[in-house]
Design a protein around this motif. Sequence first.
Motif, PDB file in Angstrom:
ATOM      1  N   LEU A  34     -13.120 -29.562 -36.771  1.00 49.13           N
ATOM      2  CA  LEU A  34     -11.752 -29.206 -36.390  1.00 49.13           C
ATOM      3  C   LEU A  34     -10.931 -28.943 -37.644  1.00 49.13           C
ATOM      4  CD1 LEU A  34      -9.278 -29.033 -34.439  1.00 49.13           C
ATOM      5  CD2 LEU A  34      -9.037 -31.517 -34.760  1.00 49.13           C
ATOM      6  N   VAL A  35     -10.180 -27.841 -37.618  1.00 49.29           N
ATOM      7  CA  VAL A  35      -9.203 -27.541 -38.665  1.00 49.29           C
ATOM      8  C   VAL A  35      -7.839 -27.437 -38.004  1.00 49.29           C
ATOM      9  CG1 VAL A  35      -8.493 -25.936 -40.466  1.00 49.29           C
ATOM     10  CG2 VAL A  35     -10.928 -26.313 -40.039  1.00 49.29           C
ATOM     11  N   PRO A  36      -7.005 -28.472 -38.078  1.00 46.03           N
ATOM     12  CA  PRO A  36      -5.675 -28.412 -37.461  1.00 46.03           C
ATOM     13  C   PRO A  36      -4.700 -27.643 -38.360  1.00 46.03           C
ATOM     14  CG  PRO A  36      -6.489 -30.676 -37.672  1.00 46.03           C
ATOM     15  CD  PRO A  36      -7.309 -29.814 -38.565  1.00 46.03           C
ATOM     16  N   THR A  37      -3.956 -26.697 -37.792  1.00 42.58           N
ATOM     17  CA  THR A  37      -2.961 -25.946 -38.556  1.00 42.58           C
ATOM     18  C   THR A  37      -1.738 -25.673 -37.690  1.00 42.58           C
ATOM     19  OG1 THR A  37      -3.460 -23.627 -37.962  1.00 42.58           O
ATOM     20  CG2 THR A  37      -4.934 -24.696 -39.559  1.00 42.58           C
ATOM     21  N   MET A  38      -0.691 -25.196 -38.360  1.00 41.68           N
ATOM     22  CA  MET A  38       0.481 -24.684 -37.651  1.00 41.68           C
ATOM     23  C   MET A  38       0.533 -23.166 -37.739  1.00 41.68           C
ATOM     24  SD  MET A  38       3.549 -27.432 -37.927  1.00 41.68           S
ATOM     25  CE  MET A  38       4.086 -27.008 -39.572  1.00 41.68           C
ATOM     26  N   GLY A  39      -0.600 -22.540 -38.064  1.00 38.02           N
ATOM     27  CA  GLY A  39      -0.626 -21.091 -38.161  1.00 38.02           C
ATOM     28  C   GLY A  39      -0.040 -20.592 -39.458  1.00 38.02           C
ATOM     29  N   ALA A  40       0.367 -19.300 -39.477  1.00 40.56           N
ATOM     30  CA  ALA A  40       0.811 -18.643 -40.713  1.00 40.56           C
ATOM     31  C   ALA A  40      -0.234 -18.856 -41.799  1.00 40.56           C
ATOM     32  CB  ALA A  40       2.180 -19.148 -41.141  1.00 40.56           C
ATOM     33  N   LEU A  41      -1.473 -18.537 -41.467  1.00 42.29           N
ATOM     34  CA  LEU A  41      -2.603 -18.892 -42.320  1.00 42.29           C
ATOM     35  C   LEU A  41      -2.611 -18.079 -43.613  1.00 42.29           C
ATOM     36  CD1 LEU A  41      -5.455 -19.157 -39.651  1.00 42.29           C
ATOM     37  CD2 LEU A  41      -3.790 -20.888 -40.370  1.00 42.29           C
ATOM     38  N   HIS A  42      -3.005 -18.752 -44.689  1.00 44.24           N
ATOM     39  CA  HIS A  42      -3.142 -18.118 -45.998  1.00 44.24           C
ATOM     40  C   HIS A  42      -4.495 -18.510 -46.585  1.00 44.24           C
ATOM     41  CE1 HIS A  42      -2.156 -22.109 -47.456  1.00 44.24           C
ATOM     42  NE2 HIS A  42      -0.952 -22.049 -46.902  1.00 44.24           N
ATOM     43  N   ALA A  43      -4.715 -18.180 -47.852  1.00 47.18           N
ATOM     44  CA  ALA A  43      -6.020 -18.415 -48.462  1.00 47.18           C
ATOM     45  C   ALA A  43      -6.389 -19.899 -48.492  1.00 47.18           C
ATOM     46  CB  ALA A  43      -6.054 -17.840 -49.875  1.00 47.18           C
ATOM     47  N   GLY A  44      -5.389 -20.771 -48.535  1.00 45.65           N
ATOM     48  CA  GLY A  44      -5.695 -22.196 -48.474  1.00 45.65           C
ATOM     49  C   GLY A  44      -6.308 -22.585 -47.143  1.00 45.65           C
ATOM     50  N   HIS A  45      -5.764 -22.038 -46.060  1.00 41.02           N
ATOM     51  CA  HIS A  45      -6.349 -22.295 -44.743  1.00 41.02           C
ATOM     52  C   HIS A  45      -7.743 -21.685 -44.628  1.00 41.02           C
ATOM     53  CE1 HIS A  45      -1.915 -22.455 -43.740  1.00 41.02           C
ATOM     54  NE2 HIS A  45      -2.334 -23.587 -43.217  1.00 41.02           N
ATOM     55  N   ALA A  84      -2.636 -12.018 -36.994  1.00 43.49           N
ATOM     56  CA  ALA A  84      -3.183 -12.080 -38.351  1.00 43.49           C
ATOM     57  C   ALA A  84      -3.982 -13.364 -38.560  1.00 43.49           C
ATOM     58  CB  ALA A  84      -2.055 -11.991 -39.370  1.00 43.49           C
ATOM     59  N   ASP A  85      -3.526 -14.461 -37.969  1.00 43.05           N
ATOM     60  CA  ASP A  85      -4.250 -15.726 -38.090  1.00 43.05           C
ATOM     61  C   ASP A  85      -5.644 -15.620 -37.483  1.00 43.05           C
ATOM     62  OD1 ASP A  85      -1.989 -16.792 -39.237  1.00 43.05           O
ATOM     63  OD2 ASP A  85      -1.352 -17.890 -37.447  1.00 43.05           O
ATOM     64  N   LEU A  86      -5.737 -14.998 -36.324  1.00 48.31           N
ATOM     65  CA  LEU A  86      -7.034 -14.870 -35.660  1.00 48.31           C
ATOM     66  C   LEU A  86      -7.978 -13.977 -36.449  1.00 48.31           C
ATOM     67  CD1 LEU A  86      -5.787 -14.568 -31.974  1.00 48.31           C
ATOM     68  CD2 LEU A  86      -6.883 -16.559 -33.033  1.00 48.31           C
ATOM     69  N   ALA A  87      -7.439 -12.959 -37.104  1.00 46.99           N
ATOM     70  CA  ALA A  87      -8.274 -12.106 -37.955  1.00 46.99           C
ATOM     71  C   ALA A  87      -8.843 -12.902 -39.118  1.00 46.99           C
ATOM     72  CB  ALA A  87      -7.464 -10.914 -38.461  1.00 46.99           C
ATOM     73  N   LYS A  88      -8.013 -13.731 -39.738  1.00 52.43           N
ATOM     74  CA  LYS A  88      -8.500 -14.574 -40.838  1.00 52.43           C
ATOM     75  C   LYS A  88      -9.533 -15.578 -40.328  1.00 52.43           C
ATOM     76  CE  LYS A  88      -4.389 -14.377 -43.816  1.00 52.43           C
ATOM     77  NZ  LYS A  88      -3.510 -13.498 -43.031  1.00 52.43           N
ATOM     78  N   ALA A  89      -9.289 -16.128 -39.142  1.00 53.68           N
ATOM     79  CA  ALA A  89     -10.218 -17.108 -38.578  1.00 53.68           C
ATOM     80  C   ALA A  89     -11.580 -16.484 -38.317  1.00 53.68           C
ATOM     81  CB  ALA A  89      -9.646 -17.676 -37.282  1.00 53.68           C
ATOM     82  N   GLN A  90     -11.581 -15.263 -37.825  1.00 47.96           N
ATOM     83  CA  GLN A  90     -12.846 -14.591 -37.550  1.00 47.96           C
ATOM     84  C   GLN A  90     -13.658 -14.430 -38.834  1.00 47.96           C
ATOM     85  OE1 GLN A  90     -12.676 -10.959 -35.244  1.00 47.96           O
ATOM     86  NE2 GLN A  90     -14.477 -10.142 -36.267  1.00 47.96           N
ATOM     87  N   GLY A  91     -13.009 -14.015 -39.896  1.00 44.16           N
ATOM     88  CA  GLY A  91     -13.705 -13.823 -41.155  1.00 44.16           C
ATOM     89  C   GLY A  91     -14.176 -15.105 -41.790  1.00 44.16           C
ATOM     90  N   ALA A  92     -13.601 -16.240 -41.387  1.00 44.73           N
ATOM     91  CA  ALA A  92     -13.948 -17.527 -41.993  1.00 44.73           C
ATOM     92  C   ALA A  92     -14.927 -18.337 -41.154  1.00 44.73           C
ATOM     93  CB  ALA A  92     -12.678 -18.341 -42.233  1.00 44.73           C
ATOM     94  N   GLY A  93     -15.427 -17.766 -40.067  1.00 45.77           N
ATOM     95  CA  GLY A  93     -16.465 -18.448 -39.299  1.00 45.77           C
ATOM     96  C   GLY A  93     -15.985 -19.341 -38.184  1.00 45.77           C
ATOM     97  N   VAL A  94     -14.730 -19.186 -37.752  1.00 43.41           N
ATOM     98  CA  VAL A  94     -14.213 -19.994 -36.644  1.00 43.41           C
ATOM     99  C   VAL A  94     -14.791 -19.492 -35.320  1.00 43.41           C
ATOM    100  CG1 VAL A  94     -12.109 -20.536 -35.326  1.00 43.41           C
ATOM    101  CG2 VAL A  94     -12.105 -20.666 -37.828  1.00 43.41           C
TER     102      VAL A  94
END
Length: 296
Positions: A42-53, A93-103
């Motif tokens: 689990l990776v809990p976030t509030m969205g607005a994802l950046h490279a740290g997320h 944009a968050d979902l696009a980053k998540a897809q690329g990171a293996g979520v």
Amino acid sequence: MSFSATSSSTDTGSMPVGMVHTVADLRRQVGDWRKAGKRIALVPTMGALHAGHVALMEAASRQADKVVLSIFVNPTQFAPTEDLSRYPRTLEADLAKAQGAGVALAFVPSAADMYPDGFCTTISLAGPALGLETDFRPTHFAGVATVVAKLLIQVAPDVALFGEKDYQQLAVVSQLARDMDLPVTILGVPTVREADGLALSSRNVYLSPAERANAPALHRALTQAAHAIAGGAEPALAVEAARAQVIAAGFALDYLELRHARTLAPVAAATDGPLRLLVAARIGTTRLIDNIPVPL
């Protein structure tokens, strides 16, 4: 079962990220993975994802077969004077980053899902939750602990990952999991920084160009103090010099403290245990936090 998927043209080689909005649908999907013997992160976030997320999600994908990303701007951790209404919300944009990171799955609940009518339970905190952030945001960690406890119970992950940038939060969550006997491993992931040392944060978008130019002073002050203490300088003098440096850079300082790295208790000497320097300060209307270990 309401289960949708989103795809991104930026990474056509990865599987689309599924998305659910209710706890019932979340548990159905996680239950299926459990039956198949999958390890879950689990990776809990509030969205607005950046490279740290992204670093968190990529670390999670190395720890587990399936990664659940939660995206929820948690109202209970914002004070009435804070930026809940203007907190950036960038789901696509968050979902696009998540897809690329293996979520594998994004859990995107509403406030009504997480805090239904009649909700009245919170978690009482002490230990690492006392002082530092609590002195300036007294209700913050009660909100954090409540929502994190809910997410850990809802997902029941094998491992949950949190960024070290919010170091006190990491300490509070680690204590919460230990004290409540939650069967989850809490892992901290090192802070991701810009080339000039500024810690990545969703709030960095609020900085004006001039404020952005001054913002790395936080990291410089911490680094110089850490090196001074490691080199034998009196900790109190090194911390006071760092405070003066931050103020001279145009910040209004909330705190800059040397603490025990595990308990966050105040320390008087470099021999008092593994040490961490933590800072919170405001520049313009933006509040930034940072921390680094003292290399002893």
